[in-house]
Every structure is written in structure tokens, then in C-alpha cells.
Scaffold this motif. Sequence first.
Motif, PDB file in Angstrom:
ATOM      1  N   LYS A  83      29.013 -86.931 134.606  1.00  0.00           N
ATOM      2  CA  LYS A  83      30.057 -87.196 135.612  1.00  0.00           C
ATOM      3  C   LYS A  83      31.130 -86.135 135.476  1.00  0.00           C
ATOM      4  O   LYS A  83      31.271 -85.486 134.429  1.00  0.00           O
ATOM      5  CB  LYS A  83      30.622 -88.594 135.460  1.00  0.00           C
ATOM      6  N   HIS A  84      31.879 -85.919 136.551  1.00  0.00           N
ATOM      7  CA  HIS A  84      32.979 -84.974 136.488  1.00  0.00           C
ATOM      8  C   HIS A  84      34.135 -85.536 137.282  1.00  0.00           C
ATOM      9  O   HIS A  84      33.932 -86.239 138.270  1.00  0.00           O
ATOM     10  CB  HIS A  84      32.543 -83.625 137.066  1.00  0.00           C
ATOM     11  N   SER A  85      35.338 -85.208 136.844  1.00  0.00           N
ATOM     12  CA  SER A  85      36.524 -85.684 137.559  1.00  0.00           C
ATOM     13  C   SER A  85      37.255 -84.486 138.130  1.00  0.00           C
ATOM     14  O   SER A  85      37.272 -83.409 137.522  1.00  0.00           O
ATOM     15  CB  SER A  85      37.414 -86.429 136.571  1.00  0.00           C
ATOM     16  N   VAL A 169      42.827 -68.763 134.681  1.00  0.00           N
ATOM     17  CA  VAL A 169      43.794 -68.065 135.548  1.00  0.00           C
ATOM     18  C   VAL A 169      44.417 -69.058 136.539  1.00  0.00           C
ATOM     19  O   VAL A 169      45.634 -69.084 136.744  1.00  0.00           O
ATOM     20  CB  VAL A 169      43.103 -66.899 136.292  1.00  0.00           C
ATOM     21  N   ARG A 170      43.603 -69.904 137.139  1.00  0.00           N
ATOM     22  CA  ARG A 170      44.134 -70.885 138.110  1.00  0.00           C
ATOM     23  C   ARG A 170      45.167 -71.806 137.449  1.00  0.00           C
ATOM     24  O   ARG A 170      46.167 -72.168 138.055  1.00  0.00           O
ATOM     25  CB  ARG A 170      42.989 -71.739 138.672  1.00  0.00           C
ATOM     26  N   ASP A 171      44.894 -72.164 136.207  1.00  0.00           N
ATOM     27  CA  ASP A 171      45.768 -73.099 135.489  1.00  0.00           C
ATOM     28  C   ASP A 171      47.220 -72.627 135.496  1.00  0.00           C
ATOM     29  O   ASP A 171      48.140 -73.437 135.585  1.00  0.00           O
ATOM     30  CB  ASP A 171      45.240 -73.243 134.046  1.00  0.00           C
ATOM     31  N   ALA A 184      33.723 -75.303 143.691  1.00  0.00           N
ATOM     32  CA  ALA A 184      32.935 -74.307 142.944  1.00  0.00           C
ATOM     33  C   ALA A 184      33.099 -74.485 141.439  1.00  0.00           C
ATOM     34  O   ALA A 184      32.129 -74.410 140.678  1.00  0.00           O
ATOM     35  CB  ALA A 184      33.350 -72.902 143.359  1.00  0.00           C
ATOM     36  N   SER A 185      34.327 -74.748 141.012  1.00  0.00           N
ATOM     37  CA  SER A 185      34.576 -74.883 139.580  1.00  0.00           C
ATOM     38  C   SER A 185      33.862 -76.111 139.016  1.00  0.00           C
ATOM     39  O   SER A 185      33.141 -76.034 138.013  1.00  0.00           O
ATOM     40  CB  SER A 185      36.091 -74.993 139.346  1.00  0.00           C
ATOM     41  N   SER A 186      34.064 -77.255 139.686  1.00  0.00           N
ATOM     42  CA  SER A 186      33.466 -78.494 139.166  1.00  0.00           C
ATOM     43  C   SER A 186      31.946 -78.373 139.128  1.00  0.00           C
ATOM     44  O   SER A 186      31.298 -78.702 138.136  1.00  0.00           O
ATOM     45  CB  SER A 186      33.833 -79.682 140.063  1.00  0.00           C
ATOM     46  N   SER A 188      29.917 -75.658 139.372  1.00  0.00           N
ATOM     47  CA  SER A 188      29.247 -74.565 138.656  1.00  0.00           C
ATOM     48  C   SER A 188      28.873 -75.020 137.251  1.00  0.00           C
ATOM     49  O   SER A 188      27.775 -74.759 136.763  1.00  0.00           O
ATOM     50  CB  SER A 188      30.139 -73.315 138.602  1.00  0.00           C
ATOM     51  N   LYS A 189      29.785 -75.752 136.599  1.00  0.00           N
ATOM     52  CA  LYS A 189      29.501 -76.233 135.240  1.00  0.00           C
ATOM     53  C   LYS A 189      28.334 -77.217 135.270  1.00  0.00           C
ATOM     54  O   LYS A 189      27.480 -77.218 134.405  1.00  0.00           O
ATOM     55  CB  LYS A 189      30.731 -76.958 134.681  1.00  0.00           C
ATOM     56  N   LYS A 190      28.338 -78.073 136.267  1.00  0.00           N
ATOM     57  CA  LYS A 190      27.339 -79.142 136.312  1.00  0.00           C
ATOM     58  C   LYS A 190      25.963 -78.583 136.690  1.00  0.00           C
ATOM     59  O   LYS A 190      24.947 -79.041 136.183  1.00  0.00           O
ATOM     60  CB  LYS A 190      27.787 -80.228 137.291  1.00  0.00           C
TER      61      LYS A 190
HETATM   62  N1  URA Z   1      37.746 -79.896 137.353  1.00  0.00           N
HETATM   63  C1  URA Z   1      37.190 -78.664 137.286  1.00  0.00           C
HETATM   64  O1  URA Z   1      36.290 -78.430 136.494  1.00  0.00           O
HETATM   65  N2  URA Z   1      37.642 -77.719 138.098  1.00  0.00           N
HETATM   66  C2  URA Z   1      38.632 -77.938 138.995  1.00  0.00           C
HETATM   67  O2  URA Z   1      38.971 -77.037 139.708  1.00  0.00           O
HETATM   68  C3  URA Z   1      39.219 -79.219 139.052  1.00  0.00           C
HETATM   69  C4  URA Z   1      38.751 -80.189 138.215  1.00  0.00           C
END
Ligand code: URA
Length: 440
Positions: A83-85, A169-171, A184-186, A188-190
Motif C-alpha cells: 500500500k502507499h499513501s 528536491v521536491r521536499d 509518478a513518484s508514488s 514508480s516505487k511500487k
Molecule cells: N508519496 C510519494 O512517494 N510521493 C509523493 O509525491 C507523495 C507521496
Amino acid sequence: MLPQEIIRRKREGQKLSADEIKEFVTGVTNKSVTESQVAAFCMAVLFKKMVMDERVALTSAMAKSGMVMDWSKENLSGPVLDKHSTGGIGDKVSLMLAPIVAACGGFVPMLSGRGLGHTGGTLDKMDSIPGYQSQPDIALFKKVVRETGCAIIGTTPDLAPADKIVYAVRDVTATVESLDLITASSLSKKLAAGLQGLVMDVKFGSGAFMRRYNDAKALAESIVSVANGAGLPTVGLLTDMNQVLGRSAGNALEVMEAIEYMKDCNIDDKLHEVTIALTAELLVLGGIAKDIAEARQKIETVLKNGKAAECFARMVTALGGPADLMDKPEKYLKPAPFIKDFYPAQKDMVSALDLRAIGVGIIEMGGGRARPSDVIDLSVGLANVAQIGEEVGQGARPLATIHAKDEADFLNMSRVLINATRVAGEVNASGKLVRARISE
Ligand code: URA
């Protein structure tokens, strides 16, 4: 094409081709694109947005920036799920969900991120466990998933490295709140983790990146559609982030709350509602339960019989953490030097909270980063936080117990809390936290 030309084209609102996006992401990964170019690209995307084709290309390029895991040769006895949030305050659901799914027979290779913007990150939470290796090599990652059923780690040079760079960088550049970049961020990891099923917790409200419900719904639809399009069966739940999830916000404090939850003591109802809803979806997606009712039953069983806590303990030990963490968490989760309840001067009922301001307050106490290289203070944050509808003040409960480095930080955080809390007036939390389910 030069990175600055790709950035310029996006800045002017043009559609980028899949090749241009891939080239840019390759440059991010091999560092020929600089951090300032990443920041400019993210700002251009945030303002000018992407169409679906671009979003899919960005997600796919980031997922393939490192290796994509293949579990087929591991002979696992159950499905590979996660799962991802989209991010919130006090969101420690991952810490419980992964071992619960493992205890029910699933396998969870969880690639998580550090704190992002005003929100906390699962990876920072895990880093508050002494000795825990949150960035193991692939061989150890696979071994831990195979042997314990779950491993919560961060993106590494092997897995979704482009996200690791763009995320950092976004942080610190106010470029988080973009539907395209979050998708894309959420994902790509999954996608890199080689999953067979994913549940997305898409948050809305004052502590979410998408404050408005309709924006969060659009994000959920984007994520579900891109993920399913990429062959990853995905369900999204829209959940309320207008108050801290559970009672704590801050890295070590959240690990403590998660441990108490898994030991079946001190379970906050709202945290439980969200945890169960997301976990149940995943058990059904993975074929571990035939429907949500059966999934809920299985979850309650592994919480009550201690199997979920056991899986968490085994994962922690396998990744280098202390073997007796579950029995003696206070020995390992470092307390902050200055801990004090904060009571507002007048007794009244909490009717709304500006969670974003509270998240920023925690970062200012040292619990998050101002620069990507910052080392954070894992012990600071809030515990015992009041929920909407509760009475706070002298003679009632505190607004929160502040865990700070010193009295000056305590006083600053008290001011943040007072400014972020509306008392009296109409309560805007409408009961249930899980508002909608999005599937294709
Ligand atoms: N979770 C992530 O992995 N990326 C985001 O941009 C926001 C939440």
C-alpha cells in the motif's frame, strides 16, 4: 536535447514526448541533470501540468530508472502486495499494514520515502529504530521479504533511484503538490517493487497535499488508472486528513504508537478504521480473502493472536534492529529532552485543525528537513494529540504533549498549535475517515 530545453518546453506548457521525458529522467539518475534543473523541471510541471501520456511516460521512466524486481523465482507462498499513501500527518499505517498482511500470508516489499513537504515519511520513522538498515542491498531485501513476509525500506541506488533524487528536491522546493509528480513518484516505487496488487491511500484535507476532496479524487483516479494501465491491479481509498491519524506525529513517537497498536493495546479508533480498510482491500486484491468481511476477520485474528506483532519483530531483527524492540520499545526509541503537556488557556472543543501548519511546526522543531542533506531529530513531535470534537484546556485534556529539544521549541510549538486550532463553532469532521473507493 539539453535539459534546459526540456524544462523550457514544459515551462511554456508544451507536451513533452516520451523520449524527452525518458532522456530527462536518465539524466537525473546519472546526475548529468543537476539538482537545480530537477527543481526547475518540477516547478514547470507543477504550474503547466502534464497530460495523461506524459504522466504515464514519467512514471514508467522513473520506475525503470533502476532495476524492477521479479519475485517469480522466489517461490513465495502468497501474493506480493503493498500500500502507499499520498502523505499525511501521523500516518503510521504502513508500519502495521505490512506485518498484518505478512501474518495473513502475503508478502510486502515496501519501498517508502522520507518526509515530504509538511508530511512525515515512513522511512524516517523506521530510521528511529537503532540499528535498523533501511537501505539494504537487493539480496538482503529479498531475503527479509522471503523469510519474514515484509520489509520496509527506502528507494536505493538499485530501486527507483530517480524518485529518490526528485523526491528530495521536491521536499525542499515547494514542488510537492502536483498531481503529475505525486502519481509518478508514488507509482514508480511500487512498479519497481514488482507487486501483484496495490492499495493507495489518497488523502484530502488540511494535512494532505490535495486539500480539496475533488482534487484528491482526481489524484486517486490518476493513480488508479496509471497503475492499472501499467498492469498493477490497484484500488484507491479516499481518506480524511483533517486531523492527526492516531494520537502521535513525529518519527520515534509514531513507531511507539504502531508498536502499541500491534501489541493490541492502546488502539485509536480512527487509526484502526483506516488501517483495517486499507489492509482488507489488499487481502482481497491478493486473493487472501474472498471479500472485505472475511479480510477484516483475518486481520482481527492476527492482531489478537500476536502474529502481526511477531512479523514486525522478525522484520526489524532481520534488518539489524534490536530483538527485544517490541518488549522494551522505550529502551530504544529515544525520548526528546523536553516533554510537556500543552493546555490552551480556555476550555473548549476542538472544531478544526490546520494540519499543514502543525506539520511545518514539527519540521521547525527539527523533525523534518529544510535541505536534502539535513539530519533530522527523530525524537521530537507530538503525542496524545486531541482529535476534532474533543474538549481541551485546563480541567479537560491537553491539546497535545509536545516532545521538543528545549523549552524554546516547546513554546514555539505551543504557539503553532494555538494558531492551528479552531475551538468552538461547528465540527467539520464528518464521522467516518474513509470516504470513497476508486477502482477501474
Ligand atoms: N508519496 C510519494 O512517494 N510521493 C509523493 O509525491 C507523495 C507521496
